[in-house]
Design an enzyme around this catalytic site. Sequence first.
Site, mmCIF file in Angstrom:
data_model
loop_
_atom_site.group_PDB
_atom_site.id
_atom_site.type_symbol
_atom_site.label_atom_id
_atom_site.label_comp_id
_atom_site.label_asym_id
_atom_site.label_seq_id
_atom_site.Cartn_x
_atom_site.Cartn_y
_atom_site.Cartn_z
ATOM 1 N N LYS A 123 0.827 -1.205 0.000
ATOM 2 C CA LYS A 123 0.000 0.000 0.000
ATOM 3 C C LYS A 123 0.863 1.259 0.000
ATOM 4 O O LYS A 123 0.641 2.185 -0.778
ATOM 5 C CB LYS A 123 -0.925 -0.005 1.230
ATOM 6 C CG LYS A 123 -2.011 1.038 1.153
ATOM 7 C CD LYS A 123 -2.908 0.995 2.359
ATOM 8 C CE LYS A 123 -2.240 1.708 3.497
ATOM 9 N NZ LYS A 123 -2.991 1.671 4.744
ATOM 10 N N ASP B 265 -6.694 1.339 0.607
ATOM 11 C CA ASP B 265 -6.757 1.375 2.073
ATOM 12 C C ASP B 265 -8.174 1.009 2.499
ATOM 13 O O ASP B 265 -9.011 0.641 1.671
ATOM 14 C CB ASP B 265 -6.326 2.755 2.608
ATOM 15 C CG ASP B 265 -7.383 3.810 2.337
ATOM 16 O OD1 ASP B 265 -8.316 3.540 1.533
ATOM 17 O OD2 ASP B 265 -7.296 4.893 2.926
#
Length: 212
Positions: free
Chosen positions: A120, A138
């Site tokens: 991420k 997310d």
Amino acid sequence: MNAAKRLEIFRRLHEDNPEPKTELAYSTPFELLIAVILSAQATDVGVNKATAKLYPVANTPEAILALGVDGLSEYIKTIGLYNSKAKNVIETCRMLVELHGSQVPDNREALEALPGVGRKTANVVLNTAFRQLAMAVDTHIFRVSNRTGIAPGKNVVEVEKKLLKFVPKDFLLDAHHWLILHGRYVCQARKPRCGSCRIEDLCEYKLKTSDD
Ligand code: SF4
């Protein structure tokens, strides 16, 4: 969800916010990288408060490395998990100095090899600092993608792949920011604000509320 609906969703998100930006404060790829590492399980506001004091003192790998874990901890101790984050940031700075000429690498493999940098974080840096087509999923993006039907998936990698495939090309670079902001302020986890949602008529969520 069909392609025409997706196109209209992103057309409206773009219309409302033509130049969406991350809410993390940064002025260089290095500052962004460190801010994203610090932001894991913490708010952007909390991270910005800490980096507002840290960056005027140290905003290069060498300078943060010179602070050491204890010195850096003093600046970031208001952020959750600051102990392990301080260790990761120091090791990341060491690797940037020793392996990358003190520059943030612009490729996934090198980024993910840095301590504290997962898929991420790498995606955020690639997309936001280097403007590459990468999609950091997310918790907000995962929720919005599933509820709306834009890119439903059982896990973040599945959603990431579907977003890269289904988001209309013209909107792909900024889709990350629009979806985060939509999830943070409108399509909130506990109570989505469907009553004042700009894409309510296009969203395919079955449990819409009348809240605004
Ligand atoms: S209509 Fe409701 S569930 Fe759908 S995107 Fe908007 S806030 Fe989220």
